[in-house]
Design a protein around this motif. Structure first.
Motif, PDB file in Angstrom:
ATOM      1  N   LEU A  13      -6.361  -4.910  -9.051  1.00  0.00           N
ATOM      2  CA  LEU A  13      -5.459  -4.869  -8.026  1.00  0.00           C
ATOM      3  C   LEU A  13      -4.573  -5.685  -7.824  1.00  0.00           C
ATOM      4  O   LEU A  13      -3.252  -5.650  -7.594  1.00  0.00           O
ATOM      5  CB  LEU A  13      -6.077  -4.269  -6.924  1.00  0.00           C
ATOM      6  CG  LEU A  13      -7.184  -2.870  -6.920  1.00  0.00           C
ATOM      7  CD1 LEU A  13      -7.827  -2.586  -5.545  1.00  0.00           C
ATOM      8  CD2 LEU A  13      -5.966  -1.577  -7.175  1.00  0.00           C
ATOM      9  N   LEU A  14      -5.188  -6.802  -7.728  1.00  0.00           N
ATOM     10  CA  LEU A  14      -4.430  -8.067  -7.519  1.00  0.00           C
ATOM     11  C   LEU A  14      -3.196  -8.449  -8.419  1.00  0.00           C
ATOM     12  O   LEU A  14      -2.309  -8.772  -8.324  1.00  0.00           O
ATOM     13  CB  LEU A  14      -5.116  -9.446  -7.325  1.00  0.00           C
ATOM     14  CG  LEU A  14      -6.121  -9.303  -6.050  1.00  0.00           C
ATOM     15  CD1 LEU A  14      -7.044 -10.500  -5.982  1.00  0.00           C
ATOM     16  CD2 LEU A  14      -5.208  -9.186  -4.606  1.00  0.00           C
ATOM     17  N   LEU A  15      -3.724  -8.272  -9.868  1.00  0.00           N
ATOM     18  CA  LEU A  15      -2.704  -8.560 -11.024  1.00  0.00           C
ATOM     19  C   LEU A  15      -1.826  -7.387 -10.705  1.00  0.00           C
ATOM     20  O   LEU A  15      -0.514  -7.638 -10.857  1.00  0.00           O
ATOM     21  CB  LEU A  15      -3.570  -8.393 -12.173  1.00  0.00           C
ATOM     22  CG  LEU A  15      -2.889  -8.520 -13.303  1.00  0.00           C
ATOM     23  CD1 LEU A  15      -2.113  -9.637 -13.753  1.00  0.00           C
ATOM     24  CD2 LEU A  15      -3.762  -8.128 -14.534  1.00  0.00           C
ATOM     25  N   ALA A  16      -2.111  -6.180 -10.537  1.00  0.00           N
ATOM     26  CA  ALA A  16      -1.090  -5.129 -10.320  1.00  0.00           C
ATOM     27  C   ALA A  16      -0.077  -5.547  -9.249  1.00  0.00           C
ATOM     28  O   ALA A  16       1.358  -5.456  -9.505  1.00  0.00           O
ATOM     29  CB  ALA A  16      -1.671  -3.865 -10.228  1.00  0.00           C
ATOM     30  N   ALA A  17      -0.325  -5.892  -8.081  1.00  0.00           N
ATOM     31  CA  ALA A  17       0.566  -6.145  -7.113  1.00  0.00           C
ATOM     32  C   ALA A  17       1.281  -7.472  -7.474  1.00  0.00           C
ATOM     33  O   ALA A  17       2.536  -7.339  -7.162  1.00  0.00           O
ATOM     34  CB  ALA A  17      -0.296  -6.682  -5.886  1.00  0.00           C
ATOM     35  N   CYS A  18       0.737  -8.362  -8.277  1.00  0.00           N
ATOM     36  CA  CYS A  18       1.642  -9.566  -8.485  1.00  0.00           C
ATOM     37  C   CYS A  18       2.493  -9.128  -9.470  1.00  0.00           C
ATOM     38  O   CYS A  18       3.703  -9.524  -9.580  1.00  0.00           O
ATOM     39  CB  CYS A  18       0.576 -10.699  -8.981  1.00  0.00           C
ATOM     40  SG  CYS A  18      -0.417 -11.414  -7.917  1.00  0.00           S
ATOM     41  N   GLN A  19       2.144  -8.254 -10.614  1.00  0.00           N
ATOM     42  CA  GLN A  19       2.846  -7.863 -11.515  1.00  0.00           C
ATOM     43  C   GLN A  19       4.312  -7.139 -11.052  1.00  0.00           C
ATOM     44  O   GLN A  19       5.300  -7.175 -11.382  1.00  0.00           O
ATOM     45  CB  GLN A  19       2.320  -7.050 -12.610  1.00  0.00           C
ATOM     46  CG  GLN A  19       3.127  -6.528 -13.806  1.00  0.00           C
ATOM     47  CD  GLN A  19       2.257  -5.661 -14.497  1.00  0.00           C
ATOM     48  OE1 GLN A  19       1.238  -5.165 -14.425  1.00  0.00           O
ATOM     49  NE2 GLN A  19       3.241  -5.371 -15.595  1.00  0.00           N
ATOM     50  N   LEU A  76       9.901   9.687  -2.836  1.00  0.00           N
ATOM     51  CA  LEU A  76       8.471   9.363  -2.908  1.00  0.00           C
ATOM     52  C   LEU A  76       8.028   7.824  -2.211  1.00  0.00           C
ATOM     53  O   LEU A  76       7.195   7.868  -1.701  1.00  0.00           O
ATOM     54  CB  LEU A  76       8.071   9.448  -4.351  1.00  0.00           C
ATOM     55  CG  LEU A  76       6.438   9.698  -4.573  1.00  0.00           C
ATOM     56  CD1 LEU A  76       5.617  10.509  -3.512  1.00  0.00           C
ATOM     57  CD2 LEU A  76       6.164   9.969  -5.839  1.00  0.00           C
ATOM     58  N   ALA A  77       8.738   7.111  -2.658  1.00  0.00           N
ATOM     59  CA  ALA A  77       8.659   5.694  -2.046  1.00  0.00           C
ATOM     60  C   ALA A  77       8.860   5.634  -0.667  1.00  0.00           C
ATOM     61  O   ALA A  77       8.022   4.803   0.046  1.00  0.00           O
ATOM     62  CB  ALA A  77       9.275   4.481  -2.910  1.00  0.00           C
ATOM     63  N   GLN A  97       5.776  -3.292  -1.406  1.00  0.00           N
ATOM     64  CA  GLN A  97       6.033  -3.425  -3.061  1.00  0.00           C
ATOM     65  C   GLN A  97       5.246  -2.267  -3.790  1.00  0.00           C
ATOM     66  O   GLN A  97       5.146  -1.638  -4.674  1.00  0.00           O
ATOM     67  CB  GLN A  97       5.606  -4.717  -3.552  1.00  0.00           C
ATOM     68  CG  GLN A  97       6.781  -5.772  -3.052  1.00  0.00           C
ATOM     69  CD  GLN A  97       6.590  -6.144  -1.543  1.00  0.00           C
ATOM     70  OE1 GLN A  97       5.844  -5.879  -0.918  1.00  0.00           O
ATOM     71  NE2 GLN A  97       7.524  -6.769  -1.083  1.00  0.00           N
ATOM     72  N   GLN A  98       3.571  -2.068  -3.132  1.00  0.00           N
ATOM     73  CA  GLN A  98       2.865  -1.323  -3.657  1.00  0.00           C
ATOM     74  C   GLN A  98       3.383   0.305  -3.520  1.00  0.00           C
ATOM     75  O   GLN A  98       3.042   0.961  -4.420  1.00  0.00           O
ATOM     76  CB  GLN A  98       1.623  -1.185  -2.654  1.00  0.00           C
ATOM     77  CG  GLN A  98       0.648  -2.592  -2.807  1.00  0.00           C
ATOM     78  CD  GLN A  98      -0.311  -2.820  -2.109  1.00  0.00           C
ATOM     79  OE1 GLN A  98      -0.146  -2.523  -0.770  1.00  0.00           O
ATOM     80  NE2 GLN A  98      -1.589  -3.299  -2.436  1.00  0.00           N
ATOM     81  N   ASP A 100       6.453   1.321  -3.590  1.00  0.00           N
ATOM     82  CA  ASP A 100       7.440   1.331  -4.587  1.00  0.00           C
ATOM     83  C   ASP A 100       6.995   1.349  -6.137  1.00  0.00           C
ATOM     84  O   ASP A 100       7.169   2.476  -7.061  1.00  0.00           O
ATOM     85  CB  ASP A 100       8.403   0.141  -4.807  1.00  0.00           C
ATOM     86  CG  ASP A 100       9.557   0.117  -3.420  1.00  0.00           C
ATOM     87  OD1 ASP A 100       9.427   1.092  -2.830  1.00  0.00           O
ATOM     88  OD2 ASP A 100       9.732  -0.914  -3.298  1.00  0.00           O
ATOM     89  N   ALA A 101       5.997   0.698  -6.218  1.00  0.00           N
ATOM     90  CA  ALA A 101       5.266   0.589  -7.805  1.00  0.00           C
ATOM     91  C   ALA A 101       4.389   1.842  -7.816  1.00  0.00           C
ATOM     92  O   ALA A 101       4.386   2.492  -8.710  1.00  0.00           O
ATOM     93  CB  ALA A 101       4.190  -0.590  -7.801  1.00  0.00           C
ATOM     94  N   LEU A 102       3.823   2.242  -6.799  1.00  0.00           N
ATOM     95  CA  LEU A 102       3.021   3.823  -6.788  1.00  0.00           C
ATOM     96  C   LEU A 102       4.039   4.896  -7.231  1.00  0.00           C
ATOM     97  O   LEU A 102       3.742   5.720  -7.881  1.00  0.00           O
ATOM     98  CB  LEU A 102       2.132   3.948  -5.562  1.00  0.00           C
ATOM     99  CG  LEU A 102       0.983   4.926  -5.629  1.00  0.00           C
ATOM    100  CD1 LEU A 102       0.201   4.931  -6.750  1.00  0.00           C
ATOM    101  CD2 LEU A 102       0.561   5.087  -4.166  1.00  0.00           C
ATOM    102  N   ALA A 103       5.140   4.851  -6.528  1.00  0.00           N
ATOM    103  CA  ALA A 103       5.949   5.906  -6.644  1.00  0.00           C
ATOM    104  C   ALA A 103       6.651   5.872  -8.104  1.00  0.00           C
ATOM    105  O   ALA A 103       6.880   7.005  -8.713  1.00  0.00           O
ATOM    106  CB  ALA A 103       7.263   5.823  -5.568  1.00  0.00           C
ATOM    107  N   SER A 104       6.911   4.658  -8.676  1.00  0.00           N
ATOM    108  CA  SER A 104       7.491   4.440  -9.936  1.00  0.00           C
ATOM    109  C   SER A 104       6.476   5.137 -10.869  1.00  0.00           C
ATOM    110  O   SER A 104       6.681   5.845 -11.848  1.00  0.00           O
ATOM    111  CB  SER A 104       7.642   2.999 -10.276  1.00  0.00           C
ATOM    112  OG  SER A 104       8.128   2.897 -11.368  1.00  0.00           O
TER     113      SER A 104
END
Length: 116
Positions: A13-19, A76-77, A97-98, A100-104
């Protein structure tokens, strides 16, 4: 072993958030980090991959959400950023950011970007 899995999940999860914070979401593809984040955040109720059946029958799959008429990554975001819109069962917060990433990620499952 249980705590080991927890540390692996937290690390993913941390890696995903940073990425996602570093790369943005102009072009997005499904990654292990996306799936891990979605599963940890939403998988208790929603099927986060396709094909899939949601653990909670009242919760649509991510693919069903992405296929809804009028759903775009932007709409969605915006929904995901606005936590007071959530049903009571979805009582958690996402950073912008989370969201946006989840919607994407969700839109890669068959949303507007894949419609003819």
């Amino acid at each position: 072993m249980g705590s080991r899995v927890s540390f692996v999940t937290i690390g993913a999860l941390l890696l995903a958030a940073c990425q996602h914070a570093a790369t943005g979401n102009a072009t997005h593809s499904r990654t292990i980090e996306d799936i891990a984040f979605a599963q940890a955040s939403c998988g208790g109720c929603h099927a986060v991959e396709t094909p899939g059946i949601s653990p909670n029958p009242a919760s649509p799959t991510f693919a069903e959400i992405a296929h809804r008429h009028g759903t775009t990554q932007r709409t969605l975001a915006a929904f995901l950023r606005d936590a007071h819109n959530y049903p009571e069962a979805m009582d958690f917060d996402l950073t912008p950011q989370q969201a946006d990433a989840l919607a994407s990620y969700m839109m890669t499952l068959g949303g507007a970007s894949q419609r003819p």
